[in-house]
Design a protein around this motif. Structure first.
Motif, PDB file in Angstrom:
ATOM      1  N   ILE A  51     -27.699 -19.190 -17.949  1.00  0.00           N
ATOM      2  CA  ILE A  51     -27.823 -20.102 -16.801  1.00  0.00           C
ATOM      3  C   ILE A  51     -26.582 -20.963 -16.657  1.00  0.00           C
ATOM      4  N   MET A  52     -26.126 -21.539 -17.774  1.00  0.00           N
ATOM      5  CA  MET A  52     -24.974 -22.438 -17.728  1.00  0.00           C
ATOM      6  C   MET A  52     -23.706 -21.687 -17.335  1.00  0.00           C
ATOM      7  N   VAL A  53     -23.526 -20.488 -17.884  1.00  0.00           N
ATOM      8  CA  VAL A  53     -22.340 -19.680 -17.545  1.00  0.00           C
ATOM      9  C   VAL A  53     -22.345 -19.339 -16.063  1.00  0.00           C
ATOM     10  N   SER A  54     -23.511 -18.987 -15.526  1.00  0.00           N
ATOM     11  CA  SER A  54     -23.624 -18.625 -14.110  1.00  0.00           C
ATOM     12  C   SER A  54     -23.275 -19.808 -13.217  1.00  0.00           C
ATOM     13  N   ILE A  55     -23.828 -20.979 -13.526  1.00  0.00           N
ATOM     14  CA  ILE A  55     -23.573 -22.169 -12.700  1.00  0.00           C
ATOM     15  C   ILE A  55     -22.105 -22.560 -12.756  1.00  0.00           C
ATOM     16  N   ILE A  56     -21.532 -22.566 -13.966  1.00  0.00           N
ATOM     17  CA  ILE A  56     -20.124 -22.953 -14.121  1.00  0.00           C
ATOM     18  C   ILE A  56     -19.214 -21.956 -13.406  1.00  0.00           C
ATOM     19  N   SER A  57     -19.525 -20.654 -13.511  1.00  0.00           N
ATOM     20  CA  SER A  57     -18.707 -19.629 -12.858  1.00  0.00           C
ATOM     21  C   SER A  57     -18.728 -19.791 -11.335  1.00  0.00           C
ATOM     22  N   ILE A  58     -19.912 -20.027 -10.766  1.00  0.00           N
ATOM     23  CA  ILE A  58     -20.012 -20.213  -9.316  1.00  0.00           C
ATOM     24  C   ILE A  58     -19.281 -21.479  -8.885  1.00  0.00           C
ATOM     25  N   PHE A  59     -19.375 -22.514  -9.697  1.00  0.00           N
ATOM     26  CA  PHE A  59     -18.663 -23.758  -9.381  1.00  0.00           C
ATOM     27  C   PHE A  59     -17.152 -23.519  -9.351  1.00  0.00           C
ATOM     28  N   ILE A  60     -16.642 -22.745 -10.317  1.00  0.00           N
ATOM     29  CA  ILE A  60     -15.211 -22.430 -10.347  1.00  0.00           C
ATOM     30  C   ILE A  60     -14.819 -21.587  -9.137  1.00  0.00           C
ATOM     31  N   ILE A  61     -15.671 -20.612  -8.788  1.00  0.00           N
ATOM     32  CA  ILE A  61     -15.407 -19.778  -7.606  1.00  0.00           C
ATOM     33  C   ILE A  61     -15.310 -20.638  -6.356  1.00  0.00           C
ATOM     34  N   GLN A  62     -16.238 -21.567  -6.191  1.00  0.00           N
ATOM     35  CA  GLN A  62     -16.197 -22.468  -5.036  1.00  0.00           C
ATOM     36  C   GLN A  62     -14.933 -23.337  -5.065  1.00  0.00           C
ATOM     37  N   TRP A  63     -14.622 -23.842  -6.239  1.00  0.00           N
ATOM     38  CA  TRP A  63     -13.475 -24.741  -6.384  1.00  0.00           C
ATOM     39  C   TRP A  63     -12.168 -24.041  -6.021  1.00  0.00           C
ATOM     40  N   ILE A  64     -12.061 -22.747  -6.353  1.00  0.00           N
ATOM     41  CA  ILE A  64     -10.839 -21.995  -6.056  1.00  0.00           C
ATOM     42  C   ILE A  64     -10.825 -21.487  -4.614  1.00  0.00           C
ATOM     43  N   CYS A  65     -11.949 -20.908  -4.175  1.00  0.00           N
ATOM     44  CA  CYS A  65     -11.975 -20.181  -2.899  1.00  0.00           C
ATOM     45  C   CYS A  65     -12.177 -21.067  -1.672  1.00  0.00           C
ATOM     46  N   PHE A  66     -12.944 -22.126  -1.785  1.00  0.00           N
ATOM     47  CA  PHE A  66     -13.264 -22.934  -0.603  1.00  0.00           C
ATOM     48  C   PHE A  66     -12.030 -23.577   0.050  1.00  0.00           C
ATOM     49  N   PRO A  67     -11.085 -24.127  -0.738  1.00  0.00           N
ATOM     50  CA  PRO A  67      -9.874 -24.655  -0.073  1.00  0.00           C
ATOM     51  C   PRO A  67      -9.102 -23.586   0.693  1.00  0.00           C
ATOM     52  N   ILE A  68      -9.163 -22.322   0.210  1.00  0.00           N
ATOM     53  CA  ILE A  68      -8.440 -21.233   0.886  1.00  0.00           C
ATOM     54  C   ILE A  68      -9.117 -20.885   2.199  1.00  0.00           C
ATOM     55  N   ILE A  69     -10.446 -20.717   2.182  1.00  0.00           N
ATOM     56  CA  ILE A  69     -11.141 -20.315   3.410  1.00  0.00           C
ATOM     57  C   ILE A  69     -11.140 -21.429   4.451  1.00  0.00           C
ATOM     58  N   LYS A  70     -11.026 -22.680   4.001  1.00  0.00           N
ATOM     59  CA  LYS A  70     -10.949 -23.792   4.969  1.00  0.00           C
ATOM     60  C   LYS A  70      -9.662 -23.708   5.783  1.00  0.00           C
TER      61      LYS A  70
END
Length: 314
Positions: free
Chosen positions: A178-197
């Motif tokens: 659970i923790m690995v999944s949440i942290i991984s998704i958080f990192i994905i958002q942190w990296i990808c969201f500024p790009i797609i914006k």
């Protein structure tokens, strides 16, 4: 004309995904970081297209990823493609980042479980077994080193610590997933969201962390789990033991998050620099004493409305 534009956009994003996939597979050192960008092409396409086009894009990616990377490429594509497509579709529906984080984490958890099952059933590769064997080899090397140094008296203690560590890791496997999944998704958002914006895709902002207040029911769940653990003394290896241990671990992490939120709230009220809060957050995950102090702070905040009392004094 519009369909031609969609086809061109899809082709470019598929080419970008294929390039990232090849680097991830064949250059592992770079790929270990770059794999967090794999969902990006799917996010960008799903955020701007209807469900029919998203499915067509996904199917095209299945064929291309298999051609480019065989079964490994297909596995990466199915996992990150589902995550990226779901995030993009939720962004299109203007969902909150919390909703996106939770739903994407569930998809990643399910994907990891399926991947593990497939790897064991078809490829005879059990990563948990391999990690356990690697740990055993490490223990054997430590054992040989102590014997060569004449420290045989410490072997019993080290063996006990090793056995306890293995049992704990096996029991906490669901929580760690659970923790690995949440942290991984958080990192994905942190990296990808500024790009797609930058490409004009709207992303809902996070709320202020200092204003985060978790449901008070979590505190009751934690008390119940601790009571079962301390009073019932479930035997190791039983379902009840595994369920209680994992519940305690996850709920303690929630208490720590609540405690850190309350700490940031106090710092904001007192005009203390955010750097100190970040520094304490790092220490909380490095030193057990600070970790438990923050956890107690979170329990106090949830149980006694400490934040509201603090606000009344302002």
């Amino acid at each position: 004309m519009r369909n031609a534009g969609k086809l061109t956009e899809g082709a470019i994003l598929l080419a970008a995904f294929t390039a990232i996939l090849l680097i991830t597979i064949y250059i592992p050192l770079v790929g270990s970081i770059l794999n967090f960008v794999l969902p990006l092409p799917f996010m960008m396409f799903a955020a701007k297209n209807n469900l029919k086009n998203i499915i067509a894009f996904f199917i095209a990616a299945v064929f291309i990823s298999f051609i480019a990377g065989s079964f490994m490429g297909l596995g990466f594509m199915l996992l990150y493609g589902m995550i990226g497509s779901s995030i993009g579709y939720l962004l299109q529906k203007n969902k909150s980042r919390t909703t996106i984080l939770i739903s994407s984490s569930l998809i990643l958890m399910a994907g990891l479980v399926i991947t593990y099952a497939v790897s064991v059933a078809f490829f005879k590769f059990d990563i948990i077994h391999e990690l356990t064997e690697a740990y055993k080899q490490s223990f054997k090397m430590s054992e040989d080193l102590l014997r060569s140094m004449g420290q045989e008296s410490q072997l019993a203690q080290i063996h006990k610590q090793y056995t306890t560590m293995i049992k704990t890791l096996q029991a906490l496997a669901p929580s760690l997933l659970i923790m690995v999944s949440i942290i991984s998704i958080f990192i994905i958002q942190w990296i990808c969201f500024p790009i797609i914006k930058r490409f004009g895709i709207k992303v809902q902002p996070w709320g202020s962390f200092r204003n985060l207040t978790l449901p008070r029911s979590l505190l009751w769940y934690y008390i119940i789990a601790m009571a079962i653990h301390l009073l019932a003394h479930p035997a190791e290896g039983t379902f009840l033991y595994t369920a209680v241990i994992n519940a305690i671990y996850i709920l303690e992490m929630f208490m720590v998050i609540q405690g850190l939120s309350f700490l940031f709230f106090i710092f904001y009220q007192r005009s203390v620099t955010k750097g100190l809060g970040v520094f304490i957050t790092i220490l909380a995950f490095m030193f057990p004493t600070i970790h438990y102090i923050i956890m107690l702070l979170g329990i106090t905040d949830l149980g006694f409305d400490f934040r509201k009392r603090f606000e009344k004094k302002q």
